[in-house]
Scaffold this motif. Sequence first.
Motif, PDB file in Angstrom:
ATOM      1  N   PHE A 229       0.828  -1.205   0.000  1.00 25.94           N
ATOM      2  CA  PHE A 229       0.000   0.000   0.000  1.00 25.94           C
ATOM      3  C   PHE A 229       0.862   1.254   0.000  1.00 25.94           C
ATOM      4  CE2 PHE A 229      -1.887   3.471   2.389  1.00 25.94           C
ATOM      5  CZ  PHE A 229      -3.079   3.667   1.710  1.00 25.94           C
ATOM      6  N   LEU A 230       1.864   1.277   0.876  1.00 25.64           N
ATOM      7  CA  LEU A 230       2.727   2.453   0.959  1.00 25.64           C
ATOM      8  C   LEU A 230       3.515   2.646  -0.326  1.00 25.64           C
ATOM      9  CD1 LEU A 230       3.680   4.722   2.785  1.00 25.64           C
ATOM     10  CD2 LEU A 230       5.476   3.203   3.642  1.00 25.64           C
ATOM     11  N   ALA A 231       4.014   1.544  -0.905  1.00 28.88           N
ATOM     12  CA  ALA A 231       4.770   1.653  -2.150  1.00 28.88           C
ATOM     13  C   ALA A 231       3.889   2.140  -3.297  1.00 28.88           C
ATOM     14  CB  ALA A 231       5.385   0.299  -2.493  1.00 28.88           C
ATOM     15  N   ALA A 232       2.680   1.591  -3.412  1.00 24.10           N
ATOM     16  CA  ALA A 232       1.776   2.006  -4.492  1.00 24.10           C
ATOM     17  C   ALA A 232       1.388   3.475  -4.352  1.00 24.10           C
ATOM     18  CB  ALA A 232       0.530   1.119  -4.500  1.00 24.10           C
ATOM     19  N   TYR A 233       1.125   3.895  -3.129  1.00 26.49           N
ATOM     20  CA  TYR A 233       0.753   5.288  -2.900  1.00 26.49           C
ATOM     21  C   TYR A 233       1.930   6.220  -3.193  1.00 26.49           C
ATOM     22  CZ  TYR A 233      -1.207   9.391  -0.583  1.00 26.49           C
ATOM     23  OH  TYR A 233      -1.680  10.640  -0.309  1.00 26.49           O
ATOM     24  N   ALA A 234       3.139   5.801  -2.806  1.00 27.69           N
ATOM     25  CA  ALA A 234       4.320   6.627  -3.063  1.00 27.69           C
ATOM     26  C   ALA A 234       4.573   6.774  -4.557  1.00 27.69           C
ATOM     27  CB  ALA A 234       5.532   6.020  -2.358  1.00 27.69           C
ATOM     28  N   VAL A 235       4.443   5.685  -5.295  1.00 24.65           N
ATOM     29  CA  VAL A 235       4.659   5.756  -6.744  1.00 24.65           C
ATOM     30  C   VAL A 235       3.634   6.667  -7.394  1.00 24.65           C
ATOM     31  CG1 VAL A 235       4.583   4.408  -8.879  1.00 24.65           C
ATOM     32  CG2 VAL A 235       5.816   3.524  -6.897  1.00 24.65           C
ATOM     33  N   ARG A 236       2.392   6.552  -6.980  1.00 24.63           N
ATOM     34  CA  ARG A 236       1.339   7.387  -7.578  1.00 24.63           C
ATOM     35  C   ARG A 236       1.554   8.867  -7.297  1.00 24.63           C
ATOM     36  NH1 ARG A 236      -3.443   9.761  -6.718  1.00 24.63           N
ATOM     37  NH2 ARG A 236      -3.333   9.412  -4.467  1.00 24.63           N
ATOM     38  N   VAL A 237       2.065   9.173  -6.082  1.00 26.35           N
ATOM     39  CA  VAL A 237       2.250  10.583  -5.706  1.00 26.35           C
ATOM     40  C   VAL A 237       3.525  11.156  -6.308  1.00 26.35           C
ATOM     41  CG1 VAL A 237       2.653  12.143  -3.762  1.00 26.35           C
ATOM     42  CG2 VAL A 237       0.902  10.368  -3.594  1.00 26.35           C
ATOM     43  N   LEU A 238       4.610  10.394  -6.258  1.00 26.97           N
ATOM     44  CA  LEU A 238       5.919  10.928  -6.654  1.00 26.97           C
ATOM     45  C   LEU A 238       6.183  10.822  -8.145  1.00 26.97           C
ATOM     46  CD1 LEU A 238       8.093   9.551  -3.721  1.00 26.97           C
ATOM     47  CD2 LEU A 238       7.051  11.817  -3.964  1.00 26.97           C
ATOM     48  N   ALA A 239       5.391  10.057  -8.854  1.00 22.54           N
ATOM     49  CA  ALA A 239       5.588   9.899 -10.307  1.00 22.54           C
ATOM     50  C   ALA A 239       4.289  10.255 -11.022  1.00 22.54           C
ATOM     51  CB  ALA A 239       6.040   8.484 -10.637  1.00 22.54           C
ATOM     52  N   PRO A 240       3.926  11.521 -11.052  1.00 26.50           N
ATOM     53  CA  PRO A 240       2.652  11.899 -11.688  1.00 26.50           C
ATOM     54  C   PRO A 240       2.648  11.690 -13.191  1.00 26.50           C
ATOM     55  CG  PRO A 240       3.912  13.852 -11.115  1.00 26.50           C
ATOM     56  CD  PRO A 240       4.644  12.695 -10.514  1.00 26.50           C
TER      57      PRO A 240
ATOM     58  N   ILE B 189       5.394   6.747   9.698  1.00 23.60           N
ATOM     59  CA  ILE B 189       4.337   7.765   9.770  1.00 23.60           C
ATOM     60  C   ILE B 189       4.800   9.060   9.112  1.00 23.60           C
ATOM     61  CG2 ILE B 189       3.016   9.217  11.341  1.00 23.60           C
ATOM     62  CD1 ILE B 189       2.889   6.904  13.259  1.00 23.60           C
ATOM     63  N   GLY B 190       6.064   9.438   9.354  1.00 24.35           N
ATOM     64  CA  GLY B 190       6.569  10.663   8.737  1.00 24.35           C
ATOM     65  C   GLY B 190       6.576  10.587   7.226  1.00 24.35           C
ATOM     66  N   PHE B 191       6.996   9.445   6.692  1.00 28.07           N
ATOM     67  CA  PHE B 191       7.028   9.274   5.242  1.00 28.07           C
ATOM     68  C   PHE B 191       5.611   9.294   4.670  1.00 28.07           C
ATOM     69  CE2 PHE B 191       7.301   6.395   1.469  1.00 28.07           C
ATOM     70  CZ  PHE B 191       8.061   7.235   0.672  1.00 28.07           C
ATOM     71  N   ALA B 192       4.690   8.584   5.312  1.00 25.96           N
ATOM     72  CA  ALA B 192       3.310   8.563   4.825  1.00 25.96           C
ATOM     73  C   ALA B 192       2.665   9.939   4.923  1.00 25.96           C
ATOM     74  CB  ALA B 192       2.499   7.537   5.626  1.00 25.96           C
ATOM     75  N   ALA B 193       2.948  10.667   6.013  1.00 22.97           N
ATOM     76  CA  ALA B 193       2.379  12.005   6.155  1.00 22.97           C
ATOM     77  C   ALA B 193       2.951  12.957   5.111  1.00 22.97           C
ATOM     78  CB  ALA B 193       2.655  12.537   7.558  1.00 22.97           C
TER      79      ALA B 193
ATOM     80  N   THR C   6       7.235  21.036  -2.960  1.00 21.66           N
ATOM     81  CA  THR C   6       8.019  19.879  -3.401  1.00 21.66           C
ATOM     82  C   THR C   6       7.944  18.793  -2.332  1.00 21.66           C
ATOM     83  OG1 THR C   6      10.103  20.644  -2.409  1.00 21.66           O
ATOM     84  CG2 THR C   6       9.597  21.406  -4.643  1.00 21.66           C
ATOM     85  N   PHE C   7       8.353  17.596  -2.718  1.00 21.47           N
ATOM     86  CA  PHE C   7       8.350  16.511  -1.727  1.00 21.47           C
ATOM     87  C   PHE C   7       9.400  16.767  -0.655  1.00 21.47           C
ATOM     88  CE2 PHE C   7       9.651  12.169  -0.359  1.00 21.47           C
ATOM     89  CZ  PHE C   7       8.459  11.830   0.265  1.00 21.47           C
ATOM     90  N   GLY C   8      10.509  17.412  -1.021  1.00 23.05           N
ATOM     91  CA  GLY C   8      11.494  17.782  -0.009  1.00 23.05           C
ATOM     92  C   GLY C   8      10.909  18.723   1.038  1.00 23.05           C
ATOM     93  N   ASP C   9      10.083  19.665   0.589  1.00 21.90           N
ATOM     94  CA  ASP C   9       9.396  20.546   1.545  1.00 21.90           C
ATOM     95  C   ASP C   9       8.488  19.740   2.472  1.00 21.90           C
ATOM     96  OD1 ASP C   9      10.625  22.675   0.324  1.00 21.90           O
ATOM     97  OD2 ASP C   9       8.880  23.177  -0.934  1.00 21.90           O
ATOM     98  N   ALA C  10       7.801  18.752   1.912  1.00 20.69           N
ATOM     99  CA  ALA C  10       6.899  17.934   2.720  1.00 20.69           C
ATOM    100  C   ALA C  10       7.666  17.110   3.754  1.00 20.69           C
ATOM    101  CB  ALA C  10       6.072  17.020   1.811  1.00 20.69           C
ATOM    102  N   VAL C  11       8.828  16.577   3.365  1.00 20.08           N
ATOM    103  CA  VAL C  11       9.637  15.804   4.316  1.00 20.08           C
ATOM    104  C   VAL C  11      10.135  16.706   5.445  1.00 20.08           C
ATOM    105  CG1 VAL C  11      11.786  14.498   4.575  1.00 20.08           C
ATOM    106  CG2 VAL C  11      10.293  14.065   2.616  1.00 20.08           C
ATOM    107  N   TRP C  12      10.604  17.909   5.090  1.00 18.71           N
ATOM    108  CA  TRP C  12      11.058  18.856   6.110  1.00 18.71           C
ATOM    109  C   TRP C  12       9.921  19.212   7.068  1.00 18.71           C
ATOM    110  CZ3 TRP C  12      14.810  20.999   8.702  1.00 18.71           C
ATOM    111  CH2 TRP C  12      14.602  22.225   9.345  1.00 18.71           C
ATOM    112  N   TRP C  13       8.738  19.451   6.516  1.00 22.80           N
ATOM    113  CA  TRP C  13       7.589  19.766   7.358  1.00 22.80           C
ATOM    114  C   TRP C  13       7.243  18.602   8.273  1.00 22.80           C
ATOM    115  CZ3 TRP C  13       3.082  16.932   7.192  1.00 22.80           C
ATOM    116  CH2 TRP C  13       2.046  17.396   8.003  1.00 22.80           C
ATOM    117  N   ALA C  14       7.288  17.362   7.748  1.00 24.80           N
ATOM    118  CA  ALA C  14       6.954  16.189   8.556  1.00 24.80           C
ATOM    119  C   ALA C  14       7.958  16.005   9.692  1.00 24.80           C
ATOM    120  CB  ALA C  14       6.915  14.940   7.672  1.00 24.80           C
ATOM    121  N   CYS C  15       9.236  16.205   9.423  1.00 21.06           N
ATOM    122  CA  CYS C  15      10.251  16.070  10.474  1.00 21.06           C
ATOM    123  C   CYS C  15      10.043  17.107  11.571  1.00 21.06           C
ATOM    124  CB  CYS C  15      11.649  16.216   9.878  1.00 21.06           C
ATOM    125  SG  CYS C  15      12.146  14.866   8.768  1.00 21.06           S
TER     126      CYS C  15
END
Length: 248
Positions: A25-36, A128-132, A150-159
Amino acid sequence: MIDDSRQARWENRAELPLGVASALFLAAYAVRVLAPGLPPAWRTACVVVALAAWAAFAVDYAVRWRLSGQGLRFVRTHWLDTVVLALPLLRPLRIVHVYEAVQRRRARPRLALHARVSAYAGLAALLIGFAAALTVYDQERGAPGATIETFGDAVWWACATLATVGYGDMTPVTPLGRLAAVGLMGCGLALLGAVTGSFSSWLLQVFSREEGERDEIREDGGNSGDGTRPPGNTPGASLRHDDGARPE
């Protein structure tokens, strides 16, 4: 009557498949989000995998509910499973249960209690941080007035959110993004409390053990080499050794 044996057998058999479903589930969701830019067929495949993983969780929840025989009480006593079923953000936490199940099958866990708490908290924070970050990035990109672009911004925000720092330089503006933020704040506080409590308990045990060792050293120092107390320490010994006679 609750059939604990059947329910336990089901949970033991389903633990590993559900962990795999969580990872898929996490892999499928990540691919769908990060590879539009994926072809429509691949994007459809990712959606199918995510829905199949959710269906596996729903089936497991329904079976355990049926085997428990508790009726609506099952929902109250298994509130975390209910939340995990309803919120995709928390589904990767099922991966942590796989490690827990492996530890239960061993005669003795390889890690002490405090180390296990820290390991669980660290793994849960990572998942949880990665999923968020994925969820917020999916909702925020392209939104009017969004600061998470960007996804980098999202990772920084999650941390920053998990660490309960909250710099405020990046904040969600969409309703679903803010809902994910609220959930991440709660998870961050819970994980921080678990690690802090475990560390405090470990320190108390260390100090208590050291105090006990010092007490043993003091007691041993008051004994002679053959394990008996010296004559001067026995009750009435000083009186007997003054003139060799018991006092009148």
